[in-house]
Design a protein around this motif. Structure first.
Motif: not given
Length: 232
Positions: A110-111, A114
């Motif tokens: 997810q990082t 993002n």
């Protein structure tokens, strides 16, 4: 002297063509990347100033080779087609990719995603699409004024730049060309081409058979003392 030193330093910077990462993590991700890439290549095949690239490093800032990203697929309007080792924006009229696609894989965090969203927003991408084939989940962002806005709903959304439509009503994403034809896999495109070639070959064979039949008829008429050129 300072200006000259800065210019020399910029000229000496190396912009690698590869980040050492694989194009895809699995067959499903690779299939989706190639489907999107080849169909967009096909869609804009006759438009000379639309460049479609897959897994190509994009450097948006001259003088900094650490600011880079390799979108799964990107489309740039206003630059010529052609081979490139990387897309160095300052050498391309300072035109950023307008449309970017990313295909999610289990290895993506997810990082990481993002950071990609922030990168594309910061450096001027107009449309960004993120598809998770395992969940059949499509997310999209479109630039409004100076920032990204979420596309909601994304089902039946038509890309402002590409004019393609996204359909999430089935078990997997469907994309449609502006004329309504669905995107096809490389195998489907190959089969269509093979069918076209077979039909052309059959038509050529029939034409040759008709030519030979006409020649035999003309020969028979000549044997009967009739000039085939004067037969009405």
């Amino acid at each position: 002297m300072v200006t000259q030193l800065e210019s020399t330093t910029k000229a000496d910077i190396i912009y690698p063509d590869s980040d050492g990462k694989p194009m895809s993590d699995n067959t499903k991700q690779f299939r989706w990347i190639t489907v999107i890439y080849y169909n967009l290549e096909w869609l804009f095949a006759n438009v000379l100033d639309v460049f479609v690239a897959g897994d190509l490093l994009w450097y948006p800032v001259e003088g900094n080779n650490n600011i880079r990203i390799g979108p799964d697929v990107m489309v740039i309007f206003g630059v010529p087609k052609g081979d490139r080792g990387s897309y160095m924006q300052w050498k391309e009229g300072n035109i950023p990719p307008q449309v970017v696609f990313e295909i999610l894989s289990p290895g993506n965090t997810q990082t990481e995603m993002n950071k990609k969203l922030v990168f594309y927003d910061r450096y001027g991408v107009e449309e960004y699409y993120l598809y998770d084939p395992d969940k059949n989940d499509l997310s999209g962002w479109v630039r409004s004024s100076e920032r990204f806005d979420v596309i909601d709903p994304v089902h039946n959304w038509v890309s402002p730049r590409l004019k393609i439509r996204f359909d999430l009503s089935g078990n997997e994403l469907l994309m449609y060309r502006p004329n309504g034809e669905p995107f096809a896999s490389y195998l489907e495109i190959s089969r269509r081409l093979e069918e076209v070639l077979q039909r052309a070959e059959q038509a050529e064979q029939r034409a040759e058979e008709e030519r030979q039949r006409a020649e035999r008829l003309a020969q028979r008429l000549r044997e009967l003392g009739i000039d085939p050129e004067r037969v009405d």
